[in-house]
Design an enzyme around this catalytic site. Structure first.
Site, PDB file in Angstrom:
ATOM      1  N   GLY A   1      -0.989 103.111  72.053  1.00 63.73           N
ATOM      2  CA  GLY A   1      -0.405 104.168  72.879  1.00 63.73           C
ATOM      3  C   GLY A   1       0.431 103.606  74.002  1.00 63.73           C
TER       4      GLY A   1
ATOM      5  N   SER B   1       4.522 103.014  73.754  1.00 57.62           N
ATOM      6  CA  SER B   1       5.880 103.559  73.873  1.00 57.62           C
ATOM      7  C   SER B   1       5.859 105.061  74.151  1.00 57.62           C
ATOM      8  CB  SER B   1       6.654 103.318  72.570  1.00 57.62           C
ATOM      9  OG  SER B   1       6.815 101.957  72.338  1.00 57.62           O
TER      10      SER B   1
ATOM     11  N   SER C   1       1.450 104.315  65.091  1.00 58.76           N
ATOM     12  CA  SER C   1       1.176 104.127  63.663  1.00 58.76           C
ATOM     13  C   SER C   1      -0.252 104.560  63.367  1.00 58.76           C
ATOM     14  CB  SER C   1       1.337 102.660  63.279  1.00 58.76           C
ATOM     15  OG  SER C   1       2.578 102.183  63.714  1.00 58.76           O
TER      16      SER C   1
ATOM     17  N   GLU D   1      -0.513  89.051  70.025  1.00 58.74           N
ATOM     18  CA  GLU D   1       0.112  90.044  69.167  1.00 58.74           C
ATOM     19  C   GLU D   1       1.428  89.542  68.577  1.00 58.74           C
ATOM     20  OE1 GLU D   1       1.893  94.290  69.814  1.00 58.74           O
ATOM     21  OE2 GLU D   1       0.328  93.862  71.276  1.00 58.74           O
TER      22      GLU D   1
ATOM     23  N   ASN E   1      13.569  91.723  69.433  1.00 61.06           N
ATOM     24  CA  ASN E   1      13.899  90.302  69.473  1.00 61.06           C
ATOM     25  C   ASN E   1      14.776  89.960  70.671  1.00 61.06           C
ATOM     26  OD1 ASN E   1      12.640  90.703  66.979  1.00 61.06           O
ATOM     27  ND2 ASN E   1      13.670  88.910  66.124  1.00 61.06           N
ATOM     28  N   GLU E   2      15.606  90.933  71.110  1.00 63.39           N
ATOM     29  CA  GLU E   2      16.454  90.679  72.268  1.00 63.39           C
ATOM     30  C   GLU E   2      15.604  90.535  73.537  1.00 63.39           C
ATOM     31  OE1 GLU E   2      17.011  92.887  69.868  1.00 63.39           O
ATOM     32  OE2 GLU E   2      18.796  91.950  68.994  1.00 63.39           O
TER      33      GLU E   2
END
Lengths: 386, 341
Positions: free
Chosen positions: A134, A136, A168, A253, A372-373
């Protein structure tokens, strides 16, 4: 000038894990022969199979690092690493227990109260309690500190209002850790005033709505809180310490085998399609993928060793996720270009279906767990550039 | 097996020795070589009875990493890992001083102890105390005084000479496994040098990005530059990790082990792949000054370009890895990648 160490020293797994690895492989072989599931890509998002999860739990392969007094097995994270990489490489359906096993158990051991541990850990280790994430929100993606879900003090607990997104398995999970604002934003310290609450996803005022993926499959959800009561006993760690709690888990993670094995079943199927091929150009492309995979696993294991020794190699973990998730995409391109079989989501289990699943799931690889940025920003900070 | 503290001490020693050397000179660095001999780094992995330090490959990776990072002008891989080892394996006494290696088809008359032919691109031949050749199952030691040497270089201006042989040799036979181990040793050593040079180029680029002011601020403050340097750092991390993991496996199982063969092949492939990316980004960040002879960046980037193709490019080693993967098949690939335990 001298740069920091970019990767921890390598480790080799202890000899005892050989027997564990053999048992996992034998179990997976039996399951496959019995036709209980077929290998799929990106199984830690899409492979929800509570029967399989309970079978793993029966063998002691969930909650492995949870202490025995909480129903776990008191094993080393390296034992868990071996089980996890075997399951992912086989394309086995691990989604049901994934979040609970990977991060909820360790977080509860680190920050949870005795009551919270007793309440959740035995069920996690038994493969019966499932968790979501929980973090985003509709307006908070990479910029997690901007979350607006708000908990206000009420008698005996907190009243929660707001929306979480991309959860998810939220429609099947029992609970999640919600990162919420418990005091108003402070422009001078954006990370202050955030807390983690353990929210029962079936509590009054919680609405879980599906957000279908590209494929149409239902894994993602929006979770809306309308004055949801969370008792004081379900505050994780300290009020106001949420940012520290959330970020301290990120090295775990970001560096695990799930960051480079999401398309491994496709690579395996590609090797199958290429049996008998003698073209050196094709052989070299396969060799490049396998050399990269071998290297990534070595890096990931080094970080696992460093984590076990109590270090938090944040820069190296970010590097593994950046390189690993790009590798997952490289497998797709090689498969497309080396074999003339188009992706087919409706095909029998095998190359064409794995290719379709991989193509349609690929955008998520380089987004989840920090884009990735953003991760390269973390690397740049580690290099002293920001 | 050495402790982490001992490895750190060796790292400090190697960094100090190589960073003090004059990397911008040309040809063999005799002063650096004598320091390496005095500190026991010149023949690090060779056994003590032939003047070596009896260390392992984890240590070797540390020392070669420093040699690559600071662009040492010495034949360290050749003297210690390949030529010296080959002589020792063949039972031929090692001459003092730097050694070099060639693999070639010479006309060898073992009874008369004579050989004739041409050796191409022999590293540091003009400065070597002994030229060691593996010709089929024969190991030859050739005295450089009795050969004709034509100077040549690689793109990093390191000597890669042509040697014309027609004269006396010392010769001994070895079994046919020696050739494959020799190839792996060269690839491992070159990979370790590459990982070091990649780190050196990244360090230079990060430092430059912090110093170079454009648009009113250091260019390293721009996300466009940060993202590129982060990509380079990922390649350096992968290169260093691949070498370090391979070194651990060599120390545990030796070069005859199948896992070690994969590890060395993957390490050379991965470091060679990283070399091009790191050199490209380091030059892009430096702008035009890095493209000039007056700037030190060339010391590491030209070595990256040279070494990625020496002792087998990524194409050659990926060919082996690909063959092993296809032979392993879909069911055998994963066990092959994981190895034991």
């Amino acid at each position: 000038m001298s740069l920091p160490a970019l990767v921890p020293p390598p480790i080799e797994l202890p000899p005892r894990v050989a027997a564990l690895r053999a048992s996992v492989r034998e179990f997976l072989q039996q399951e496959l022969e019995a036709g209980l599931w077929t290998p799929r890509a990106d199984v830690w998002l899409s492979g929800w199979d509570e029967r399989f999860t309970k079978e793993l739990a029966r063998r002691g392969w969930i909650g492995m690092t949870i202490p025995t007094e909480y129903g776990g097995h008191g094993a080393s994270p390296l034992d868990r690493y071996v089980v996890t990489e075997e399951l992912l490489a086989a394309g086995a359906p691990v989604a049901a227990h994934w979040v609970a096993d990977r991060q909820i158990g360790p977080s509860l051991m680190r920050f949870g109260t005795e009551e919270q541990r007793q309440k959740f850990l035995p069920g996690i280790a038994a493969g019966e309690i499932y968790f979501g994430i929980g973090m985003s929100e509709p307006d908070s993606g990479s910029d997690l500190a901007s979350v607006r879900s708000r908990a206000v003090r009420v008698d005996g607990g907190w009243e929660l209002t707001g929306t979480k997104i991309w959860t998810s398995g939220g429609h099947r999970a029992h609970a999640f850790f919600a990162l919420v604002r418990t005091s108003p934003p402070d422009e001078k310290n954006r990370h202050a005033g955030l807390s983690q609450l353990i929210v029962d996803l079936r509590a009054p005022g919680v609405t879980v709505r599906p957000i279908p993926l590209l494929t149409g499959a239902h894994h993602f959800n929006e979770v809306v809180f309308d004055k949801v009561f969370v008792p004081d006993s379900m505050v994780l760690g300290e009020i106001g310490n949420g940012w520290h709690q959330v970020t301290s888990e990120l090295a775990f993670e970001r560096s695990g085998p799930e960051r480079f094995l999401s398309t491994y079943p496709l690579l395996s199927a590609l090797i199958g399609e290429l049996q008998g091929v003698t073209d050196p150009g094709i052989r070299r492309q396969v060799g490049s993928l396998v050399s990269r995979l071998w290297t990534l696993r070595g890096m990931s294991l080094s970080i696992a060793g460093a984590l076990e020794a109590g270090h938090a190699p944040e820069l190296a973990a970010a590097v593994v996720k950046d390189l690993g998730t790009r590798f997952e995409n490289e497998v797709i391109d090689a498969a497309r270009l080396l074999v003339s079989i188009p992706p087919d989501p409706g095909a029998e289990p095998g190359f064409a279906r794995l290719l379709a699943e991989s193509v349609l799931h690929a955008p998520g690889f380089t987004l989840r767990g920090g884009t990735n940025e953003v991760l390269r920003g973390i690397v740049a900070r580690g290099l002293g550039l920001r | 097996m050495t402790t982490e503290t001992e490895t750190n001490e060796l790292q400090d020693l190697a960094t100090s020795v190589f960073s003090d050397a004059d990397a911008e000179g040309s040809g063999f660095d005799a002063a650096l070589w004598s320091t390496l001999e005095e500190t026991g780094l010149a023949r690090l992995t060779l056994p003590e009875e032939v003047g070596g330090s009896g260390a392992g490959f984890v240590e070797s990776a540390v020392v070669l990493g420093a040699a690559g990072e600071f662009a040492g002008r010495v034949p360290l891989v050749e003297t210690d890992l390949t030529a010296g080892w080959l002589l020792h394996t063949a039972g031929i006494p090692l001459p003092d001083g730097p050694l070099t290696l060639a693999t070639a088809d010479l006309d060898v008359d073992r009874t008369a102890r004579r050989a004739a032919g041409t050796l191409r691109r022999v590293p540091w031949a003009r400065s070597a105390a002994g030229i060691v050749v593996l010709a089929g199952d024969a190991v030859l030691l050739i005295d450089p005084a009795g050969v004709e040497i034509t100077d040549g270089t690689n793109v990093a201006e390191e000597p890669r000479d042509t040697v014309t042989v027609d004269g006396a040799i010392t010769v001994a036979g070895v079994d046919d496994r020696v050739g494959s181990e020799l190839r792996l040793r060269g690839a491992f050593g070159r990979a370790a040098l590459l990982a070091g040079a990649a780190r050196g180029a990244l360090t230079a680029a990060v430092q430059y990005a912090g110093e170079r002011i454009q648009f009113g601020r250091p260019i390293g403050r721009f996300q466009a530059i940060q993202q590129q340097l982060a990509l380079a750092a990922g390649e350096v991390a992968a290169a260093q990790s691949a070498v370090a993991v391979a070194a651990r496996k060599i120390d545990r199982a030796g070069f005859g082990d199948a896992e070690v063969q994969l590890a060395v092949a993957a390490a050379k492939s991965r470091t060679s792949e990283a070399a091009g990316v790191v050199a490209r980004i380091a030059h892009q960040v430096h702008g035009a000054i890095g493209f000039t002879r007056e700037h030190r960046l060339r010391l590491t980037t030209t070595r990256l370009w040279a070494w990625r193709d020496e002792d087998g490019s990524e194409a050659e080693w990926n060919d082996l890895v690909g063959r092993l993967a296809l032979e392993a098949g879909p069911a055998g690939l994963w066990p092959m990648v994981v190895g034991t335990p």
